[in-house]
Design an enzyme around this catalytic site. Structure first.
Site, PDB file in Angstrom:
ATOM      1  N   TYR A 107       0.419  -1.267   0.191  1.00  0.00           N
ATOM      2  CA  TYR A 107       0.085   0.194  -0.260  1.00  0.00           C
ATOM      3  C   TYR A 107       0.792   0.733   0.060  1.00  0.00           C
ATOM      4  O   TYR A 107       1.954   1.683   0.735  1.00  0.00           O
ATOM      5  CB  TYR A 107      -1.034   0.026   1.310  1.00  0.00           C
ATOM      6  CG  TYR A 107      -1.689   1.535   1.387  1.00  0.00           C
ATOM      7  CD1 TYR A 107      -2.872   1.419   1.122  1.00  0.00           C
ATOM      8  CD2 TYR A 107      -1.303   1.809   2.126  1.00  0.00           C
ATOM      9  CE1 TYR A 107      -3.830   3.014   1.153  1.00  0.00           C
ATOM     10  CE2 TYR A 107      -2.013   3.375   2.127  1.00  0.00           C
ATOM     11  CZ  TYR A 107      -2.873   3.600   1.627  1.00  0.00           C
ATOM     12  OH  TYR A 107      -4.282   4.693   1.642  1.00  0.00           O
ATOM     13  N   GLU A 195      -3.181   7.563  -4.140  1.00  0.00           N
ATOM     14  CA  GLU A 195      -3.669   5.957  -3.656  1.00  0.00           C
ATOM     15  C   GLU A 195      -3.063   5.548  -4.421  1.00  0.00           C
ATOM     16  O   GLU A 195      -4.003   5.522  -5.537  1.00  0.00           O
ATOM     17  CB  GLU A 195      -5.139   6.023  -2.984  1.00  0.00           C
ATOM     18  CG  GLU A 195      -4.770   5.191  -1.795  1.00  0.00           C
ATOM     19  CD  GLU A 195      -5.796   4.511  -0.726  1.00  0.00           C
ATOM     20  OE1 GLU A 195      -6.466   4.647  -1.698  1.00  0.00           O
ATOM     21  OE2 GLU A 195      -5.837   4.843   0.275  1.00  0.00           O
TER      22      GLU A 195
END
Ligand code: ADP
Ligand code: MG
Length: 392
Positions: A107, A195
């Protein structure tokens, strides 16, 4: 402003962030054509909506026929995810992407941390669906690195994050380049969020952005017409879009009292004090500029278009905005919309007395309030009284 995954990937590609090859498609035939053009043996058909957690909206398929069939099934369906709310979003576009051999899912997120006012990079060894769980269970496992705005990002920041994600060897260099590129995209594009979830390590050991979400600072969009052009109004709240057209800021909140204010601080204070007195804001409509009559009328129309609105609270602090202009706007808007619900107006600051005089002289049933708490009390009371008498 948000954009679609395929648009985000196109922008990131320009900053040398590695992304899989893909093509947008609006029909099943286009989807099949895209898959043929991409080549390979595995494709992913991805619903393009402005929300993550797409679940069945992302499908891995192994033949052109299945690309076609999946596209036919997915287009036009309403996708409900954690991020869409109960109403969901209708899928109108697909992204056809080459299937990727995934070894690990990591992530990476970049945003501005309001606590430090700094661009902050977040990274985790647990990407994909696991990040939500990790954030809830063990938030300390998510690495955070605040970047000093003067010195900007340095390679050692990125290397530290790469080690933190459990990478080693050549992958550390690749991750460093990846993070520096994503950071450059964030700052140069005036993004508010970048993101990448998941950021994957492929079977061959390369890094790749398998998903991408970009949000932009609306106040900086004037510097980026090419990003403004990516706007998909089908994904936006029609009330908010209409508000923007009239240079109004609109935030929908779901209660029953429409609030018109000027300034973000006053908006917060109005919400707080309204709640303190037992009211729930339906929305906040912020006047961005001066008290031009058109803006106020548009704000009233937008507030009254929401069937839940049972009362209106106007709370304006006149600085450069003149309260007499606001009052004139309110009177004109009340006439134009027929004023079907109780209206409370609190004016303070420049020309407030004159403004109140204009409201009194209008002969309209406008309740004037002397201060903020008085205004909240009056609008909540008036709405309750109307409810008792059997509605609007
Ligand atoms: P969402 O964020 O809506 O869940 P993602 O784009 O993150 O959608 O995809 C969800 C999952 O689907 C990923 O975690 C990954 O496992 C798989 N996936 C997505 N794109 C690809 C691709 N190009 N190749 C292989 N698997 C993929
Ligand atoms: Mg994702």
């Amino acid at each position: 402003m948000n954009i679609h995954e395929y648009q985000a990937k196109e922008l990131l590609r320009r900053y040398d962030v590695p992304v899989p090859q893909g093509c947008v498609a609006f029909t099943p035939d286009e989807a099949a054509h895209a898959a043929r053009k991409l080549g390979g043996a595995v494709w992913v058909v991805k619903s393009q909506i402005h929300a993550g957690g797409r679940g069945a909206g992302v499908r891995v398929v192994k033949s052109i026929d299945d690309v076609h069939a999946s596209a036919a099934q997915m287009l036009g369906t309403t996708l409900v995810t954690r991020q869409t709310g109960a109403a969901g979003r209708v899928v109108r576009r697909l992204y056809i992407e080459k299937g990727c051999d995934i070894a690990r899912e990591l992530y990476l997120g970049i945003a501005i941390d309001p606590a430090t006012s700094r661009v902050t990079i977040m990274a985790s060894a647990e990407g994909g669906m696991a990040i939500e769980e990790a954030a809830a269970r063990a938030p300390e496992t998510i690495l955070k690195m605040a970047i000093d705005p003067v010195s900007g990002i340095q390679p050692f920041h990125a290397r530290r994050l790469a080690f933190g994600m459990g990478l080693s060897g050549k992958q550390v260099g690749a991750a460093t380049r990846f993070i520096l590129s994503a950071y450059r995209a964030f700052t140069e594009l005036d993004a508010s969020i970048v993101e990448i979830n998941p950021l994957v390590v492929t079977g061959c050991g390369n890094l790749m952005a398998l998903d991408a979400r970009l949000s932009f600072d609306d106040n900086a969009l004037f510097r980026h017409p090419e990003i403004e052009a990516l706007r998909d109004e089908g994904e936006e709240d029609p009330t908010e879009t209409e508000a923007a057209r009239h240079a109004l800021h609109c935030l929908r909140l779901g209660g029953n009292i429409g609030c018109m204010v000027n300034g973000a601080g006053l908006a917060m204070a109005t919400m707080d004090i309204l709640r303190l007195h037992g009211g729930e804001p339906a929305n906040i409509l912020g006047l961005a500029g001066d008290g031009a009559t058109n803006d106020v009328s548009a704000a009233f129309r937008l507030m009254l278009a929401d069937p839940k609105v049972e009362g209106i609270l106007v709370n304006v602090f006149g600085g450069l905005t003149r309260c007499d202009e606001i009052a004139e706007g309110v009177v004109a808007a009340a006439h134009a919309t027929g004023l079907t619900v109780p209206l409370v107006v609190r004016l303070a600051g420049t020309n407030a007395d004159l403004g109140r005089q204009i409201l009194r002289d209008s002969g309209l049933p406008i309740l004037s309030a002397s201060h903020l708490a008085d205004a909240a009390e009056k609008v909540v009371g008036a709405v309750r009284a109307t409810q008792k008498n059997g509605g609007k």
